[in-house]
Design a protein around this motif. Structure first.
Motif, PDB file in Angstrom:
ATOM      1  N   ARG A 218       0.837  -1.187   0.000  1.00  0.00           N
ATOM      2  CA  ARG A 218       0.000   0.000   0.000  1.00  0.00           C
ATOM      3  C   ARG A 218       0.881   1.249   0.000  1.00  0.00           C
ATOM      4  NH1 ARG A 218      -5.149   1.006   4.009  1.00  0.00           N
ATOM      5  NH2 ARG A 218      -6.509   0.381   2.295  1.00  0.00           N
ATOM      6  N   GLY A 219       0.491   2.229  -0.796  1.00  0.00           N
ATOM      7  CA  GLY A 219       1.256   3.464  -0.897  1.00  0.00           C
ATOM      8  C   GLY A 219       0.534   4.624  -0.238  1.00  0.00           C
ATOM      9  N   GLN A 220       1.087   5.820  -0.398  1.00  0.00           N
ATOM     10  CA  GLN A 220       0.507   7.013   0.230  1.00  0.00           C
ATOM     11  C   GLN A 220      -0.890   7.293  -0.304  1.00  0.00           C
ATOM     12  OE1 GLN A 220       1.919   8.645   2.772  1.00  0.00           O
ATOM     13  NE2 GLN A 220       0.095   9.922   2.953  1.00  0.00           N
ATOM     14  N   ARG A 221      -1.097   7.056  -1.585  1.00  0.00           N
ATOM     15  CA  ARG A 221      -2.426   7.298  -2.175  1.00  0.00           C
ATOM     16  C   ARG A 221      -3.484   6.460  -1.499  1.00  0.00           C
ATOM     17  NH1 ARG A 221      -4.846   4.067  -5.721  1.00  0.00           N
ATOM     18  NH2 ARG A 221      -6.677   4.827  -6.844  1.00  0.00           N
ATOM     19  N   GLU A 222      -3.198   5.167  -1.311  1.00  0.00           N
ATOM     20  CA  GLU A 222      -4.179   4.268  -0.712  1.00  0.00           C
ATOM     21  C   GLU A 222      -4.408   4.600   0.771  1.00  0.00           C
ATOM     22  OE1 GLU A 222      -2.758   3.083  -4.318  1.00  0.00           O
ATOM     23  OE2 GLU A 222      -1.478   3.066  -2.515  1.00  0.00           O
ATOM     24  N   THR A 223      -3.326   4.972   1.466  1.00  0.00           N
ATOM     25  CA  THR A 223      -3.460   5.361   2.873  1.00  0.00           C
ATOM     26  C   THR A 223      -4.334   6.600   3.005  1.00  0.00           C
ATOM     27  OG1 THR A 223      -1.278   4.451   3.388  1.00  0.00           O
ATOM     28  CG2 THR A 223      -2.175   6.052   4.933  1.00  0.00           C
ATOM     29  N   THR A 224      -4.116   7.586   2.126  1.00  0.00           N
ATOM     30  CA  THR A 224      -4.910   8.818   2.158  1.00  0.00           C
ATOM     31  C   THR A 224      -6.375   8.534   1.837  1.00  0.00           C
ATOM     32  OG1 THR A 224      -2.981  10.117   1.502  1.00  0.00           O
ATOM     33  CG2 THR A 224      -5.143  11.133   1.175  1.00  0.00           C
ATOM     34  N   MET A 225      -6.618   7.687   0.838  1.00  0.00           N
ATOM     35  CA  MET A 225      -7.989   7.350   0.471  1.00  0.00           C
ATOM     36  C   MET A 225      -8.706   6.650   1.630  1.00  0.00           C
ATOM     37  SD  MET A 225      -9.298   5.121  -2.819  1.00  0.00           S
ATOM     38  CE  MET A 225      -8.207   6.049  -3.880  1.00  0.00           C
ATOM     39  N   ALA A 270       0.936   6.986   9.189  1.00  0.00           N
ATOM     40  CA  ALA A 270       0.549   5.664   9.688  1.00  0.00           C
ATOM     41  C   ALA A 270      -0.093   5.787  11.057  1.00  0.00           C
ATOM     42  CB  ALA A 270       1.782   4.759   9.742  1.00  0.00           C
ATOM     43  N   GLU A 271       0.398   6.725  11.875  1.00  0.00           N
ATOM     44  CA  GLU A 271      -0.153   6.918  13.209  1.00  0.00           C
ATOM     45  C   GLU A 271      -1.589   7.443  13.129  1.00  0.00           C
ATOM     46  OE1 GLU A 271       2.776   7.984  12.166  1.00  0.00           O
ATOM     47  OE2 GLU A 271       4.095   6.652  13.320  1.00  0.00           O
ATOM     48  N   LEU A 272      -1.835   8.379  12.206  1.00  0.00           N
ATOM     49  CA  LEU A 272      -3.191   8.892  12.036  1.00  0.00           C
ATOM     50  C   LEU A 272      -4.142   7.777  11.622  1.00  0.00           C
ATOM     51  CD1 LEU A 272      -5.262  11.271  11.687  1.00  0.00           C
ATOM     52  CD2 LEU A 272      -4.600  11.243   9.273  1.00  0.00           C
ATOM     53  N   LEU A 273      -3.720   6.979  10.629  1.00  0.00           N
ATOM     54  CA  LEU A 273      -4.597   5.917  10.151  1.00  0.00           C
ATOM     55  C   LEU A 273      -4.886   4.904  11.256  1.00  0.00           C
ATOM     56  CD1 LEU A 273      -6.036   5.138   7.544  1.00  0.00           C
ATOM     57  CD2 LEU A 273      -4.132   3.626   7.005  1.00  0.00           C
ATOM     58  N   SER A 274      -3.865   4.579  12.058  1.00  0.00           N
ATOM     59  CA  SER A 274      -4.069   3.654  13.167  1.00  0.00           C
ATOM     60  C   SER A 274      -5.087   4.214  14.160  1.00  0.00           C
ATOM     61  CB  SER A 274      -2.736   3.393  13.867  1.00  0.00           C
ATOM     62  OG  SER A 274      -2.907   2.508  14.952  1.00  0.00           O
ATOM     63  N   THR A 275      -5.010   5.523  14.433  1.00  0.00           N
ATOM     64  CA  THR A 275      -5.970   6.171  15.341  1.00  0.00           C
ATOM     65  C   THR A 275      -7.378   6.114  14.769  1.00  0.00           C
ATOM     66  OG1 THR A 275      -4.251   7.670  16.147  1.00  0.00           O
ATOM     67  CG2 THR A 275      -6.533   8.323  16.530  1.00  0.00           C
ATOM     68  N   ALA A 286      -4.605  -2.270   6.850  1.00  0.00           N
ATOM     69  CA  ALA A 286      -3.925  -3.164   5.912  1.00  0.00           C
ATOM     70  C   ALA A 286      -2.661  -2.489   5.391  1.00  0.00           C
ATOM     71  CB  ALA A 286      -4.852  -3.513   4.751  1.00  0.00           C
ATOM     72  N   ASN A 287      -1.651  -3.301   5.077  1.00  0.00           N
ATOM     73  CA  ASN A 287      -0.405  -2.746   4.527  1.00  0.00           C
ATOM     74  C   ASN A 287      -0.216  -3.080   3.051  1.00  0.00           C
ATOM     75  OD1 ASN A 287      -0.010  -5.472   4.901  1.00  0.00           O
ATOM     76  ND2 ASN A 287       2.015  -5.290   5.811  1.00  0.00           N
ATOM     77  N   GLY A 288      -1.200  -3.743   2.474  1.00  0.00           N
ATOM     78  CA  GLY A 288      -1.118  -4.095   1.060  1.00  0.00           C
ATOM     79  C   GLY A 288      -2.417  -3.797   0.349  1.00  0.00           C
ATOM     80  N   GLN A 289      -2.409  -3.989  -0.960  1.00  0.00           N
ATOM     81  CA  GLN A 289      -3.598  -3.729  -1.763  1.00  0.00           C
ATOM     82  C   GLN A 289      -3.666  -4.708  -2.915  1.00  0.00           C
ATOM     83  OE1 GLN A 289      -3.375  -0.089  -4.079  1.00  0.00           O
ATOM     84  NE2 GLN A 289      -1.154  -0.023  -3.880  1.00  0.00           N
ATOM     85  N   ILE A 290      -4.878  -5.011  -3.335  1.00  0.00           N
ATOM     86  CA  ILE A 290      -5.096  -5.784  -4.551  1.00  0.00           C
ATOM     87  C   ILE A 290      -5.901  -4.915  -5.502  1.00  0.00           C
ATOM     88  CG2 ILE A 290      -7.133  -6.962  -3.553  1.00  0.00           C
ATOM     89  CD1 ILE A 290      -6.373  -9.372  -5.372  1.00  0.00           C
ATOM     90  N   LEU A 291      -5.404  -4.790  -6.727  1.00  0.00           N
ATOM     91  CA  LEU A 291      -6.066  -3.996  -7.755  1.00  0.00           C
ATOM     92  C   LEU A 291      -6.517  -4.931  -8.868  1.00  0.00           C
ATOM     93  CD1 LEU A 291      -3.175  -2.351  -6.849  1.00  0.00           C
ATOM     94  CD2 LEU A 291      -4.495  -0.516  -7.902  1.00  0.00           C
ATOM     95  N   VAL A 292      -7.678  -4.665  -9.415  1.00  0.00           N
ATOM     96  CA  VAL A 292      -8.264  -5.539 -10.436  1.00  0.00           C
ATOM     97  C   VAL A 292      -8.568  -4.725 -11.686  1.00  0.00           C
ATOM     98  CG1 VAL A 292     -10.149  -7.123 -10.982  1.00  0.00           C
ATOM     99  CG2 VAL A 292      -9.255  -7.013  -8.643  1.00  0.00           C
ATOM    100  N   ARG A 293      -8.147  -5.270 -12.838  1.00  0.00           N
ATOM    101  CA  ARG A 293      -8.448  -4.666 -14.140  1.00  0.00           C
ATOM    102  C   ARG A 293      -9.109  -5.703 -15.037  1.00  0.00           C
ATOM    103  NH1 ARG A 293      -4.843  -0.094 -16.781  1.00  0.00           N
ATOM    104  NH2 ARG A 293      -4.798   1.330 -15.017  1.00  0.00           N
ATOM    105  N   ARG A 294      -9.863  -5.203 -16.002  1.00  0.00           N
ATOM    106  CA  ARG A 294     -10.434  -6.075 -17.036  1.00  0.00           C
ATOM    107  C   ARG A 294     -10.631  -5.234 -18.285  1.00  0.00           C
ATOM    108  NH1 ARG A 294     -15.616  -9.534 -15.451  1.00  0.00           N
ATOM    109  NH2 ARG A 294     -16.490  -7.446 -15.194  1.00  0.00           N
ATOM    110  N   ASP A 295     -10.319  -5.827 -19.450  1.00  0.00           N
ATOM    111  CA  ASP A 295     -10.414  -5.082 -20.713  1.00  0.00           C
ATOM    112  C   ASP A 295      -9.576  -3.803 -20.657  1.00  0.00           C
ATOM    113  OD1 ASP A 295     -11.961  -6.804 -22.207  1.00  0.00           O
ATOM    114  OD2 ASP A 295     -13.859  -5.970 -21.505  1.00  0.00           O
TER     115      ASP A 295
END
Length: 420
Positions: A218-225, A270-275, A286-295
């Motif tokens: 997971r990156g900064q974008r996903e943490t912010t989202m 990370a501290e904010l998200l944990s709070t 979570a520290n990871g992400q799964i992304l799904v594409r089709r077509d």
């Protein structure tokens, strides 16, 4: 389907005449299964696989010094029988199959020496390039590696399998009117009518295009989202949950921090998200992400948990082959794994907090990485409803590569390790 019926018949005809028609390559037979191509730069070879079975082979010529062919996981984005380079003096590139929008492709050439000689593309002998052109479709995967790598069968509980839908309960079956056998009845009676008991069950495998999946950190974008979505649930207004920490998001974070008697710096950490997770009883972020594409387009993404966060994942590619006879209801299938060498730069390791490198040559390297992954049941069910023949999964530390974009599958560029 990855293979069209028209391609199968032409491939069979080519296979029968392979020994005389190709000369520079070898075609072993036709297949109805999803295929993948593996190019070895060390061997200057191209091999087409059906699972772990060789379908076709040829020698090739990859990029010379100063124009090295990138290694990694690609797919065919565009095909053209007659194409000319818009980079190198309008040079002809017959039977072109594009791998990146930045200029890397497979194509025919009258000059295919047994050593790297191209400007980055993968040159193939004319006859073989024509044959390969007839075997492939948009989206077919192409792996390029320094070392020679092979796909191998893999079975693991984490890997997705299509699930057959349960037969309907009697209460869910359609009610159909029928005439009553009772003498006093003047109105039709509705009776639950199910399908005949001897009707064979249909396959649970969905039809349609295969899905492409990527698992990474997971990156900064996903943490912010994630933080934005939780702030919305808590009644704050960070604006659109787009993963961008704009002024509205900063203000919402600061307001939340003030309400919790925390320093109102407005930063996503990370501290904010944990709070935020503790505040909403969501457990551990979570520290990871799964992304799904089709077509060649994004479908959805979801969080995933990766154990041993100090250890690199490595780069692994998995392809799904359906199996109509896998069980009584026609569902199920097989996965094939290929592990690529990927020597992460120090900057990426530092950003991700990785201290232990991956070893692509370790026994069961792909399975060991799968052992570290856990996914919630809702996301798993969503993916398994979409799973189709030829679907794929990439696991990598590299994240969403710059070559991944509009009109592509996930593109992973790997890094070469030291020669020796």
């Amino acid at each position: 389907m990855v293979q069209r019926i028209a391609f199968r018949s032409s491939l069979l005809a080519l296979a029968l005449a392979a020994s005389t028609a190709l000369g520079t390559g070898n075609v072993l037979g036709a297949t109805e299964r999803p295929l993948q191509i593996i190019v070895s730069k060390d061997q200057q070879s191209l091999v087409v696989y059906d699972g772990d079975t060789v379908v076709a082979t040829s020698h090739v010529s990859t990029g010379k010094k100063g124009h090295a062919t990138p290694t990694g996981i690609f797919s065919i984005l565009q095909k053209a029988r007659h194409h000319r380079s818009n980079i190198y003096s309008d040079a002809p590139m017959p039977f072109m199959q594009r791998l990146t929008w930045s200029g890397i492709a497979l194509h025919a050439s009258g000059q295919v020496p047994p050593y790297p000689a191209s400007h980055g593309c993968v040159r193939m002998p004319d006859d073989f390039a024509k044959t390969l052109f007839g075997m492939t479709e948009h989206g077919m995967h192409v792996l390029i590696s320094d070392k020679q790598v092979l796909p191998t069968p893999v079975s693991h509980a984490f890997l997705f399998q299509p699930k057959a839908e349960a037969p309907p309960l009697l209460s869910d079956v359609e009610l159909r009117p029928t005439g009553s056998q009772l003498p006093s009845s003047t109105q039709p009676v509705e009776i639950a009518m199910g399908e005949p008991a001897d009707k064979p069950a249909e396959s649970a495998l969905p039809s349609g295009p295969p899905v492409r999946m990527l698992i990474t950190w997971r990156g900064q974008r996903e943490t912010t989202m994630d933080a934005q979505n939780i702030l919305i649930d808590l009644g704050f207004n960070p604006g659109l949950p787009d993963g961008v920490s704009g002024s509205q998001t900063v203000e919402a974070i600061a307001a939340f921090q003030k309400s919790e008697n925390l320093p109102p710096d407005g930063r996503v950490t990370a501290e904010l998200l944990s709070t935020l997770y503790k505040k909403t009883n969501r457990g551990t972020p979570a520290n990871g992400q799964i992304l799904v594409r089709r077509d060649f387009a994004p479908v959805f993404e979801a969080p995933i948990t990766i154990a041993e966060p100090h250890a690199a994942l490595g780069t692994h590619f998995f392809q799904f082959h359906s199996a109509a006879d896998a069980d009584n209801n026609g569902s199920g299938g097989s996965w094939f794994a290929t592990t690529l060498d990927n020597a992460l730069p120090k900057t990426i390791k530092a950003r991700l907090g990785l201290t232990d490198d991956s070893d692509s040559l370790a026994f069961n390297a792909a399975e060991r990485t799968l052992d570290r992954l856990s996914l919630n049941a809702e996301t798993r069910q969503k993916i398994e409803k979409m799973l189709a023949d030829g679907s794929s999964l990439t696991i990598t530390d590299n994240g969403l590569g710059q070559e991944t974009g509009k009109g592509t599958d996930f593109v992973t560029i790997t890094y070469a390790g030291p020669k020796g």
